[in-house]
Each structure stands twice: as structure tokens, then as C-alpha cells.
Design a protein around this motif. Structure first.
Motif, PDB file in Angstrom:
ATOM      1  N   ILE A 181      93.484  15.480  19.749  1.00 18.79           N
ATOM      2  CA  ILE A 181      93.151  15.649  21.162  1.00 18.79           C
ATOM      3  C   ILE A 181      92.196  16.827  21.359  1.00 18.79           C
ATOM      4  O   ILE A 181      91.425  16.872  22.317  1.00 18.79           O
ATOM      5  N   LYS A 182      92.203  17.772  20.419  1.00 17.24           N
ATOM      6  CA  LYS A 182      91.301  18.926  20.510  1.00 17.24           C
ATOM      7  C   LYS A 182      89.912  18.605  19.958  1.00 17.24           C
ATOM      8  O   LYS A 182      88.895  18.919  20.569  1.00 17.24           O
TER       9      LYS A 182
ATOM     10  N   ARG B 270      89.345  11.557  21.185  1.00 15.60           N
ATOM     11  CA  ARG B 270      90.280  11.804  22.286  1.00 15.60           C
ATOM     12  C   ARG B 270      90.656  10.515  23.020  1.00 15.60           C
ATOM     13  O   ARG B 270      91.803  10.328  23.412  1.00 15.60           O
TER      14      ARG B 270
ATOM     15  N   GLY C   5      88.145  18.477  25.629  1.00  9.66           N
ATOM     16  CA  GLY C   5      89.525  18.576  25.184  1.00  9.66           C
ATOM     17  C   GLY C   5      90.461  18.913  26.324  1.00  9.66           C
ATOM     18  O   GLY C   5      91.572  18.395  26.418  1.00  9.66           O
TER      19      GLY C   5
ATOM     20  N   ALA D 236      91.128  15.871  28.267  1.00  9.40           N
ATOM     21  CA  ALA D 236      92.045  14.986  27.542  1.00  9.40           C
ATOM     22  C   ALA D 236      93.485  15.485  27.653  1.00  9.40           C
ATOM     23  O   ALA D 236      94.421  14.684  27.786  1.00  9.40           O
TER      24      ALA D 236
END
Length: 494
Positions: free
Chosen positions: A142-143, A147, A179, A182
């Protein structure tokens, strides 16, 4: 004796031939029924390999029960949806076992190219927490990774311990804008976690600047719940310009939820600021939000600004249930600006809620008694068409002969909105076409394209042969013909 011997010999030859033929048939059946996939009906019973990045076939080893969102049916040999008892021994991994789920999740996450939809299928089955060793893989994605793909996992993730991890990422200054977005999406999307607790944590990160706060406000509203509703109301009350919160964010709060609706209804009844009221009315304008109808109606009174009262009528139309429609119909009988606005609001109704079509059809039958009969009929016809109720067709058909051309055009539009249900009126539409204005002809061409069928295609072919067609009308007819031809081709299976 000689004849009898010959006959006996002939019978023996015939009998031998028939026995050989029967033996051959038995051999054919045995050879054909060799058990090589005959019972699978051509479907892969080992898992669904479809979805993004499935070229690697990473889930080919995933056997056993199909997830709920599998795209391929699991048909049995009779086409009825499963193997008959005793036909063969079940094979594959047992995903009802937590240890097996953990092993399969470990395998999927260890691949060089992770297929996140396959991961989501396992995570969606897990009631237990995600193993600690596997969590960094999901959070790092996710980073820094795909994503959008990892969101398949968060959409089914019930492990509420991830909530704190996500808030840590939200506060991490090294997480770039994409990010951060997300993370907020994951927070409102994941089924795990307490919605009120998440709303409060999101609220604590608001800075008081609507421009900067919009992503957090949106996540809070989409997560929903009474605490999200309270926080949104207080933010609107505390900001200098509530209009800075866009309509789509205000309407993302689910006011069909009873607890949330109670919070918003109370705020509407008690609010004095017209600026805040406008924002709250927008929040309440959600299809099916029955609990919002009475609080909104309470604002339609003297002492409330005209524009707020007009907004209330539009909001009732967007809710679109029977009580809100009943109120709009009563209001439409009033003289002045509010009666006119009620009629306009009826025209934006887009609902198939139970009972609404019947109410509108009854009103259309008595529309001549309205102070503005033509405008009233037009709005009713457009709304009835959107409701697509076959029982309204006969009443709509009567207005095809209305002396007001605008009403006639609205009736044509309603016929088109009802699609194939209107095929019994194609000849009537054709007769109107021959006498109608350019605008009426275009409306009929559009309607025929939506109604479809052989008769509509035949009618438009005849219309295209007419001389002197304007470019606009010709283009509309050609587009309608294309729609009908594609529909007929699809219906023929080709």
C-alpha cells in the motif's frame, strides 16, 4: 429338408452378425466413457484464474471450494451444480482449516509477482488474524506497490488490528500522496474495525481547513455511522463556508442507515444557519432515505429562506419514495413559486420504488385539474417513463394525442424509456411521426431506437427513405437503426 437346412444356416449368420454389432456398440461406449473430464462440462474445477495479472497462473494449485465471487460456474455432470454423491473422491486443499489457509496465503505472498485478487480470496475466508510474518508484505504494497491491486485485499479484510497500522501510515511523513490516499481508502473500505472508532480517529486528524481536510472528510463519510454523521455536522457548523465541501462527499454518507439517519435528522430539525442547512439537505438527498422525509418537510414553512425550501423539494424527489412523492404532488397544486418547483422536482424523479409508479399514473389521469396542466403532465410522463412500469403504458398512450406538443413529446420520451414494453405502440408512434414537427420526429426516432425489435427497424427504414430529411434527423434515425440492429443481432446469437 434342404430348404429347412438353408434357413437354419441363414438364421445362424444373422444372429452372429447382430451379436457382433452389439459387442461393437458396448466397446464404443466403454472407450468414450474413459473418465477424462467428462464430468467437468469444460469448466476448471481447480480455481478461478481470471483477473489482473493472472498470466502467471499463480492460483492454478488452488483447489477446493470456489470463492463467492468466482466467475465460472461449478457445474456437475448433469449441469445441475455439483458432483453426485459417490461419483469420485473430493480432492484439493481444505480451506476451512486455518493452518491450510495460512500456508496458502504464505505461498501466494511469496511469489515474485503477487496476484492480489488470489490473495483476497484467501483473506476473505479468514476469521483469524493475518500472520505477523505476512503483514509487512501487505502494508508495504500500500506504500510502494500496486495500491489499486492490494485494495482487493482490504475490501475483504476483517483483521481489525490493521486499523492501527493504517493510521500509523497515515501519520507517516514519508508516505507520498498516492499512498496516503490508498490508506484512507483502505480505512473506509475494510470490513474489519469499529466504524465509530475509525470515524473518531479520522476526525482527530482534521486541520480545520476544508481544502486540506477533504480527503479525510470523504473517508469519514464513506465509512459512515453515527459518529461520522456527528463529526460531519460539527465540521459544517464550524467552518465559515460549508459550500467548500463538495456535494458528492456530503452525499457519500449513508443516511439510509438508521443510526446515522437519526443524527442527520436531528441536525436538520435544530439547525438555524441557512448555509449549514443547505449542506445538510444535500447530505439527506439520497435515494431511499425514508427517515429524511419528515425532517425535510418540516423545513417547508414560512420563515425558511425561499432557496432552502426549493432545495427541500428537489431533495424529496431524489429520495423518491411514496411519502416524498405524495408530498410533491400535493405541493404541485399550490400557486406560485413552490408549486412550480414541486412540478419541476417531479420531473427529476428517477425511482422504481414500490407504489410510486401507481401514484404517478393516478396523478396523470387527473392532471387536467392541476393549475399548470401541461407542465404537470410533462413532468409526470418523464417520471413514469423512468419508473418503467408496464401497467402505466395505457395511461401514457392516451397522452400521445394531447393537443400540447410538449406533452406529446414527453409521452414519446416515456414510451422510449419503457423500452420493449412499448412495442405495441410502434404504429401509433409512426403515425405521429408523419405529422410531427422536426423535434417531435427526432424524439420518436430516439424512442424507436430504445424500443427496438423488427417492427421498429422496419419503421425507421421507411423514415430514412423520405426525401428532405435534415442532417440532424437523418443522423438520429441512423443511430436508432444501429441500436436496433445490434440488439437484433445479439438476440440471434451472433
Amino acid at each position: 429338408m434342404f430348404l429347412e437346412a438353408q434357413m437354419t444356416k441363414s438364421y445362424k449368420i444373422a444372429f452372429t452378425f447382430l451379436a457382433a454389432l452389439a459387442l461393437a456398440c458396448v466397446l464404443v461406449v466403454i472407450l468414450r466413457d474413459d473418465g477424462t473430464g467428462a464430468g467437468t462440462q469444460g469448466y476448471d474445477l481447480e480455481g478461478d484464474a481470471k483477473g489482473p495479472d493472472t498470466a502467471s497462473g499463480a492460483n492454478k494449485g488452488l483447489k477446493g471450494a470456489q470463492p463467492k465471487d468466482a466467475t465460472e460456474p461449478n457445474l456437475g455432470p448433469d449441469g445441475g451444480g455439483g458432483l453426485q454423491p459417490g461419483m469420485r473422491t473430493p480432492e484439493g486443499i481444505d480451506l476451512s482449516d486455518p493452518a491450510v489457509r495460512e500456508a496458502e496465503l504464505t505461498r501466494l505472498l511469496s511469489q515474485s509477482t503477487v496476484i492480489w485478487q488470489d490473495v483476497a480470496k484467501i483473506v476473505g475466508l479468514m476469521e483469524e488474524p493475518i500472520p505477523a510474518a505476512l503483514r509487512p508484505k501487505i502494508l508495504n504494497e500500500i506504500k510502494f506497490g500496486k495500491r489499486n491491486q492490494v485494495m482487493f485485499v482490504f475490501a475483504v479484510l476483517r483483521d481489525e488490528s490493521f486499523v492501527e497500522d493504517l493510521f500509523e501510515l497515515l501519520d507517516d511523513s514519508t508516505v507520498i500522496k498516492g499512498g496516503r490516499s490508498a490508506v484512507l481508502t483502505a480505512l473506509w473500505q475494510m470490513p474489519g474495525g469499529d466504524r465509530d472508532a475509525i470515524a473518531r480517529q479520522l476526525e482527530s486528524r482534521l486541520a480545520g481547513d476544508p481544502v486540506r481536510d477533504l480527503p479525510i472528510i470523504q473517508a469519514m463519510a464513506k465509512r459512515g455511522g453515527p459518529e461520522a454523521g456527528r463529526a460531519l455536522v460539527e465540521y459544517l457548523q464550524g467552518t465559515a463556508n460549508p459550500r467548500q465541501i463538495p456535494q458528492h462527499i456530503l452525499q457519500s454518507l449513508d443516511v439510509t442507515d438508521p443510526q446515522t439517519a437519526e443524527v442527520i435528522a436531528g441536525a436538520i430539525r435544530g439547525e438555524q444557519s441557512p448555509k449549514v442547512l443547505r449542506a445538510l439537505i444535500t447530505t439527506a438527498s439520497k435515494a431511499g432515505a425514508r427517515a429524511m422525509v419528515d425532517p425535510l418537510i418540516s423545513l417547508d414553512r414560512d420563515g425558511i429562506p425561499v432557496d432552502v425550501r426549493q432545495q427541500v423539494l428537489t431533495a424529496l424527489a431524489r429520495i423518491g419514495d411514496t411519502p416524498s412523492v405524495d408530498y410533491l404532488l400535493r405541493k404541485s397544486e399550490e400557486p406560485g413559486v413552490f408549486g412550480e418547483r414541486a412540478i419541476q422536482s417531479i420531473g427529476v424523479l428517477n425511482t422504481s420504488a414500490r407504489g410510486v409508479a401507481d401514484v404517478l399514473t393516478k396523478a396523470l389521469a387527473g392532471a387536467s385539474n392541476n393549475p399548470r396542466p401541461a407542465a404537470f403532465k410533462k413532468s409526470l410522463l418523464i417520471a413514469i417513463g423512468r419508473a418503467r412500469a408496464a401497467g402505466s403504458l395505457s395511461v401514457v398512450a392516451k397522452t400521445l394525442d394531447d393537443p400540447d406538443e410538449g406533452v406529446q413529446q414527453a409521452a414519446v420520451q416515456a414510451m422510449g424509456s419503457m423500452g420493449h414494453r412499448s412495442r405495441g405502440y410502434i404504429s401509433k408512434l409512426s403515425s405521429i411521426y408523419s405529422k410531427g414537427s422536426e423535434l417531435t420526429k427526432r424524439r420518436i426516432a430516439i424512442a424507436l431506437g430504445s424500443i427496438g425489435g423488427d417492427e421498429a427497424a422496419k419503421a425507421m427504414r421507411g423514415m430514412l427513405k423520405e426525401e428532405g430529411l435534415s442532417p440532424s434527423l437523418k443522423q438520429t434515425l441512423l443511430m436508432g437503426m444501429r441500436n436496433v440492429q445490434e440488439e437484433l443481432k445479439a438476440a440471434a446469437g451472433g
